[in-house]
Design an enzyme around this catalytic site. Structure first.
Site, PDB file in Angstrom:
ATOM      1  N   LYS A  53      -4.952 -12.847 -10.019  1.00  0.00           N
ATOM      2  CA  LYS A  53      -3.922 -13.626 -10.724  1.00  0.00           C
ATOM      3  C   LYS A  53      -4.192 -15.116 -10.561  1.00  0.00           C
ATOM      4  O   LYS A  53      -4.065 -15.887 -11.515  1.00  0.00           O
ATOM      5  CB  LYS A  53      -2.519 -13.249 -10.196  1.00  0.00           C
ATOM      6  CG  LYS A  53      -2.094 -11.843 -10.635  1.00  0.00           C
ATOM      7  CD  LYS A  53      -0.885 -11.306  -9.888  1.00  0.00           C
ATOM      8  CE  LYS A  53      -0.615  -9.855 -10.303  1.00  0.00           C
ATOM      9  NZ  LYS A  53       0.494  -9.228  -9.588  1.00  0.00           N
ATOM     10  N   GLN A  97       4.564 -10.625  -4.854  1.00  0.00           N
ATOM     11  CA  GLN A  97       3.798  -9.383  -4.975  1.00  0.00           C
ATOM     12  C   GLN A  97       4.505  -8.237  -4.265  1.00  0.00           C
ATOM     13  O   GLN A  97       4.925  -8.375  -3.113  1.00  0.00           O
ATOM     14  CB  GLN A  97       2.378  -9.595  -4.408  1.00  0.00           C
ATOM     15  CG  GLN A  97       1.438  -8.429  -4.628  1.00  0.00           C
ATOM     16  CD  GLN A  97       1.109  -8.180  -6.093  1.00  0.00           C
ATOM     17  OE1 GLN A  97       1.071  -9.099  -6.904  1.00  0.00           O
ATOM     18  NE2 GLN A  97       0.867  -6.925  -6.447  1.00  0.00           N
ATOM     19  N   ASP A 120       7.727 -11.772 -13.732  1.00  0.00           N
ATOM     20  CA  ASP A 120       7.580 -10.315 -13.604  1.00  0.00           C
ATOM     21  C   ASP A 120       8.602  -9.579 -14.467  1.00  0.00           C
ATOM     22  O   ASP A 120       8.460  -8.373 -14.709  1.00  0.00           O
ATOM     23  CB  ASP A 120       7.802  -9.900 -12.141  1.00  0.00           C
ATOM     24  CG  ASP A 120       6.508  -9.711 -11.377  1.00  0.00           C
ATOM     25  OD1 ASP A 120       5.527  -9.257 -11.981  1.00  0.00           O
ATOM     26  OD2 ASP A 120       6.495 -10.017 -10.173  1.00  0.00           O
TER      27      ASP A 120
HETATM   28  N1  GUN Z   1       2.920  -4.611  -7.531  1.00  0.00           N
HETATM   29  C1  GUN Z   1       2.372  -3.739  -8.414  1.00  0.00           C
HETATM   30  N2  GUN Z   1       2.536  -4.181  -9.675  1.00  0.00           N
HETATM   31  C2  GUN Z   1       3.213  -5.355  -9.592  1.00  0.00           C
HETATM   32  C3  GUN Z   1       3.673  -6.285 -10.561  1.00  0.00           C
HETATM   33  O1  GUN Z   1       3.524  -6.110 -11.767  1.00  0.00           O
HETATM   34  N3  GUN Z   1       4.324  -7.372 -10.071  1.00  0.00           N
HETATM   35  C4  GUN Z   1       4.529  -7.571  -8.740  1.00  0.00           C
HETATM   36  N4  GUN Z   1       5.181  -8.667  -8.375  1.00  0.00           N
HETATM   37  N5  GUN Z   1       4.114  -6.724  -7.818  1.00  0.00           N
HETATM   38  C5  GUN Z   1       3.449  -5.621  -8.248  1.00  0.00           C
END
Ligand code: GUN
Length: 293
Positions: A53, A97, A120
């Site tokens: 990311k 995350q 998100d």
């Molecule tokens: N963990 C697995 N997928 C995601 C996601 O799309 N966003 C976040 N913040 N954590 C994750």
């Protein structure tokens, strides 16, 4: 035997990322979007996702801010970090995350993020916007699934669609999005009885199960479209291979189209996170959100 089309998520993502980078360049005189990422602890998968990311942010001209926090951090201390980011006008998006350590209530953390910065799309305000089919920030992985399905099928109207998984990150929001595309939805999960029969009835299957090669070729209706959301480590501890939820080799010759793992949904999810960051920046700063679909 059907010729199975392998949906190239990497190529679609590259195209989308180019468009996003162009728009960021377009707005350069006015603002630079900022994305804050927070990683709590040292989960190896989470570390890889976060690294991706951050790198993609740099590639596209998004300013990246990262907080690497210890697994022992208290919920209160994490909430204080989020408050600082909420109040920082350079930050357009905040991503914490998941998963978080057990002593931290993930819902409390999600609720603390400014909904305008919730790239998100997990905050109840954005979840409600999706539920109501109103404007908001929508979760990235389900958006990626819808995008790839529409590229493959053009219309989802009336199609029998089986979503396997009911998580807040994929299954639940995706089911709403599919409903808004006029698909006919079934949601299966760990307590579902006779999953194989449901699979064999489906024109589309989205697998978000979290178990490597769980869905077998013989479960797929000939000609169905398969979207594999799984990113699993092999059960063989010596293998570093990343495996999807679907037995890809068995699906070939049976499905009409399938997303591979890696190179399917994953790259598109990151592209949509970048899009959400640009969108959040435009909305919060009073600029037009570029339409790129
Ligand atoms: N963990 C697995 N997928 C995601 C996601 O799309 N966003 C976040 N913040 N954590 C994750």
């Amino acid at each position: 035997m059907t010729q199975t089309h392998v949906i190239d998520g990497k190529e679609f993502a590259a195209l989308l990322k180019t468009k996003i980078a162009d728009q960021i360049l377009n707005y350069k005189q006015n603002f630079t979007p900022g994305l804050a990422t927070i990683l709590v602890g040292t989960n190896p998968s989470s570390q890889i996702y976060i690294k991706n990311k951050i790198k993609t942010s740099h590639d596209l001209g998004i300013k990246s801010y990262h907080l690497d926090l210890p697994a022992t951090i208290s919920e209160i201390a994490l909430l204080a970090e989020i408050k600082i980011l909420n109040e920082d006008s350079n930050i357009d998006g905040i991503l914490v995350q998941m998963p978080l350590p057990d002593h931290i209530d993930a819902n409390r953390i999600i609720n603390a993020i400014d909904p305008q910065k919730d790239v998100d799309g997990f905050h109840p305000i954005n979840a409600a916007a999706l539920y109501m089919n109103q404007k908001g920030l929508y979760p990235c992985t389900p958006t990626a699934c819808i995008y790839l399905l529409k590229q493959t099928l053009s219309s989802l109207r009336g199609l029998k669609t089986l979503v396997i998984g009911r998580s807040m990150i994929v299954g639940k929001p995706l089911s709403l999005m599919l409903l808004h595309e006029d698909a006919t939805i079934t949601i299966a999960h760990s307590q579902t009885i006779d999953l194989k029969t449901l699979c064999l009835e489906a024109d589309i299957i989205v697998a978000a199960i979290g178990r490597p090669h769980f869905l077998r070729g013989s479960w797929i209706k000939p000609g169905a479209v398969i979207i594999d959301v799984g990113i699993n480590r092999s059960l063989d501890p010596d293998s570093k291979k990343i495996m999807g939820d679907v037995c890809f080799e068995e699906a070939l010759g049976r499905a009409s189209a399938i997303t591979p793992v890696p190179g399917g949904v994953g790259p598109m999810t990151i592209a949509f996170l970048m899009y959400n960051t640009l969108k959040a920046a435009c909305l919060r700063r009073g600029y037009e959100v570029p339409d790129m679909f």
